[in-house]
Design a protein around this motif. Structure first.
Motif, short mmCIF file in Angstrom:
data_model
loop_
_atom_site.label_atom_id
_atom_site.label_comp_id
_atom_site.label_asym_id
_atom_site.label_seq_id
_atom_site.Cartn_x
_atom_site.Cartn_y
_atom_site.Cartn_z
N LEU A 61 0.81 -1.22 0.00
CA LEU A 61 0.00 0.00 0.00
C LEU A 61 0.84 1.27 0.00
N ASN A 62 2.11 1.16 0.35
CA ASN A 62 2.99 2.33 0.26
C ASN A 62 3.20 2.77 -1.18
N TYR A 63 2.89 1.86 -2.15
CA TYR A 63 3.12 2.17 -3.56
C TYR A 63 1.84 2.17 -4.40
N THR A 64 0.86 1.37 -4.00
CA THR A 64 -0.35 1.30 -4.82
C THR A 64 -1.51 0.68 -4.04
N GLU A 65 -2.73 1.07 -4.45
CA GLU A 65 -3.93 0.43 -3.93
C GLU A 65 -4.51 -0.55 -4.95
N GLN A 66 -3.81 -0.69 -6.07
CA GLN A 66 -4.28 -1.61 -7.11
C GLN A 66 -3.87 -3.03 -6.72
N ILE A 67 -4.54 -3.56 -5.73
CA ILE A 67 -4.16 -4.84 -5.14
C ILE A 67 -5.32 -5.83 -5.25
N ILE A 68 -4.99 -7.05 -5.65
CA ILE A 68 -5.96 -8.14 -5.71
C ILE A 68 -5.44 -9.25 -4.80
N ILE A 69 -6.24 -9.59 -3.78
CA ILE A 69 -5.83 -10.61 -2.81
C ILE A 69 -6.70 -11.84 -3.00
N ILE A 70 -6.07 -12.99 -3.10
CA ILE A 70 -6.80 -14.25 -3.23
C ILE A 70 -6.60 -15.05 -1.95
N ASN A 71 -7.65 -15.15 -1.16
CA ASN A 71 -7.60 -15.97 0.06
C ASN A 71 -7.93 -17.40 -0.33
N ASP A 72 -6.90 -18.24 -0.35
CA ASP A 72 -7.03 -19.59 -0.87
C ASP A 72 -7.54 -20.56 0.20
N GLY A 73 -8.73 -20.26 0.73
CA GLY A 73 -9.36 -21.15 1.71
C GLY A 73 -8.68 -21.18 3.05
N SER A 74 -8.16 -20.06 3.52
CA SER A 74 -7.46 -20.02 4.81
C SER A 74 -8.37 -20.43 5.95
N THR A 75 -7.82 -21.13 6.93
CA THR A 75 -8.59 -21.57 8.10
C THR A 75 -8.16 -20.84 9.37
N ASP A 76 -7.26 -19.85 9.24
CA ASP A 76 -6.84 -19.07 10.40
C ASP A 76 -7.62 -17.76 10.42
N SER A 77 -7.03 -16.69 10.92
CA SER A 77 -7.74 -15.42 11.05
C SER A 77 -7.65 -14.55 9.79
N THR A 78 -7.21 -15.12 8.69
CA THR A 78 -7.03 -14.35 7.45
C THR A 78 -8.31 -13.64 7.01
N PRO A 79 -9.50 -14.30 6.97
CA PRO A 79 -10.72 -13.60 6.54
C PRO A 79 -11.01 -12.36 7.38
N SER A 80 -10.82 -12.48 8.69
CA SER A 80 -11.06 -11.34 9.57
C SER A 80 -10.05 -10.23 9.30
N LEU A 81 -8.80 -10.60 9.10
CA LEU A 81 -7.75 -9.62 8.82
C LEU A 81 -8.05 -8.87 7.52
N LEU A 82 -8.52 -9.57 6.52
CA LEU A 82 -8.78 -8.94 5.22
C LEU A 82 -9.99 -8.02 5.26
N SER A 83 -10.87 -8.22 6.22
CA SER A 83 -12.04 -7.33 6.33
C SER A 83 -11.63 -5.91 6.69
N ASP A 84 -10.39 -5.72 7.14
CA ASP A 84 -9.90 -4.37 7.46
C ASP A 84 -9.47 -3.60 6.21
N TYR A 85 -9.59 -4.23 5.02
CA TYR A 85 -9.18 -3.58 3.77
C TYR A 85 -10.34 -3.57 2.78
N PRO A 86 -11.39 -2.82 3.09
CA PRO A 86 -12.59 -2.83 2.23
C PRO A 86 -12.37 -2.23 0.84
N ASN A 87 -11.33 -1.43 0.68
CA ASN A 87 -11.10 -0.79 -0.62
C ASN A 87 -10.30 -1.66 -1.59
#
Length: 398
Positions: free
Chosen positions: A36-62
């Motif tokens: 994010l220091n360089y761009t917001e053009q980011i695509i994240i693929i959560n490949d079925g994580s079973t840890d806290s990844t889904p919750s963590l990614l909810s902090d990046y709605p944009n």
């Protein structure tokens, strides 16, 4: 360039960053924030994580976030990321692993290289220093193994073919067909890109192996087996399709006269190497490996580091119009070697399949004729090229 300038360049060049992630809750946030220091053009693929990844990614709605219900493998995550990137109009995608080994601060290296390059058919792979302290020996071995097969399959020598920190040309990727879904996808994609004449090259990057944070999902036995199966298939395609195709294209594009001047006379290879290439081509062309001449001569030319174009050209001494004469000569030589006599004519050989009745004689004669012809032509070629090189040096020196 500062980060604002890099951000502008990223937008101008239509570059996005794809982050595949699977159970990397300890390092994912640091990676995303770094990008994010360089761009917001980011695509994240959560490949079925079973840890806290889904919750963590909810902090990046944009940001664009894709969730897989079940783990499908890094290959599928990347393929989905490229698909979404194309839908959003991007032309290039930088991929960065989420396990913390890569530094987002290296993103400007990819952008600068892309901006300076005149070639837009460009695939960049971040080259890690595999000799630095902390790099697991199995990672270093696996990388060297992968580098060798990539060179064999494409002719391109790289320092690092396993790094996940890359920049892909999406306009090329969209036209390729892929069959792998796990870690081996990162091999399939660079080999097939190289086969499409994409420039695949390394750029040096930083690397961090923090064993207290890093979570690797590479399964040595299963994934190495998958990679081995893939390389077996790619080698098969290389020998039976890609190499012959490339040589045919070169010969067709250049024509016989230009090929003779550039590849035969003008090649920078030594007289010895050219002569051995001719000898190899003649030997294989006259040998009884009908249907496999091309694949064998290319494989051996690669293995012995000879001139593939010359070896291939001279293996065509067995073109269809010459085959009856080669068969007849081989049979006669075989009779001489084995001290037997089968009185048949060239017509008998062609029309009555006499060669099949005396197969042992033909095979012995074929290898004898091939070896003798290769030896004679190889020696003559060596003296020819030696004299030619000396004469060329005299003319160049005035």
């Amino acid at each position: 360039m500062n980060s604002n300038q890099i951000t502008k360049k990223i937008d101008q060049l239509k570059v996005c960053v794809v982050i595949p992630t699977y159970n990397n809750e300890r390092t994912l946030k640091r990676v995303i924030d770094g990008v994010l220091n360089y761009t917001e053009q980011i695509i994240i693929i959560n490949d079925g994580s079973t840890d806290s990844t889904p919750s963590l990614l909810s902090d990046y709605p944009n940001l664009t976030v894709i969730h897989f219900e079940k783990n499908q493998g890094k290959g599928m995550a990347l393929r989905k990321g490229f698909e979404v990137a194309l839908e959003q109009g991007y032309e290039f995608a930088i991929t960065i692993d989420s396990d913390g080994q890569h530094f987002p601060s290296d993103i400007p290296l990819f952008i600068n290289e892309l901006e300076l390059s005149k070639n837009r058919d460009l695939l960049l792979i971040g080259a890690r220093n595999m000799r630095q302290e902390g790099v697991p020996s199995k990672s270093s071995f696996g990388n060297n193994f992968s580098n060798f097969w990539f060179w064999f399959e494409t002719g391109i020598k790289l320092e690092d073919t396993q790094s996940g920190y890359r920049m892909y040309p999406l306009h090329i990727i969209k036209n390729l067909k892929f069959f792998t879904t796990k870690f081996e996808f990162e091999i399939e994609v660079i080999v097939k890109s190289a086969w499409k004449d994409v420039e695949v090259k390394n750029i040096p990057i930083q690397i961090l192996y923090d064993h207290s944070e890093r979570v690797s999902h590479f399964r040595p036995f299963k994934d190495f087996t998958r990679i081995s199966i893939l390389n077996t298939w790619l080698v098969f395609l290389t020998l039976f399709f890609i190499k012959p195709r490339n040589i045919f294209r070169s010969l067709k594009k250049k024509g016989v006269k230009r090929f003779f001047v550039e590849d035969f006379l003008g090649s920078y290879d030594s007289p010895r190497k050219k002569a051995l290439s001719i000898a190899l081509g003649v030997f294989i062309g006259l040998s009884p490996f009908w249907g496999f001449h091309t694949v064998i001569v290319i494989f051996l030319a690669i293995f012995f580091n000879l001139n593939k174009a010359i070896a291939f050209a001279f293996s065509n001494v067995s073109l269809p119009p010459f085959i009856p004469f080669i068969l007849y000569a081989s049979s006669k030589v075989g009779q001489w070697v084995l001290n037997v006599n089968y009185p048949f004519t060239l017509d008998d050989l062609v029309n009555n399949f006499e060669i099949v009745k005396h197969l042992e004689t033909y095979i012995v004669g074929s290898f004898t004729l091939a070896a003798f012809s290769a030896l004679i032509l190889g020696i003559l070629a060596y003296f020819f090229f030696t004299v030619f090189e000396k004469r060329k040096m005299v003319l160049n020196n005035g």
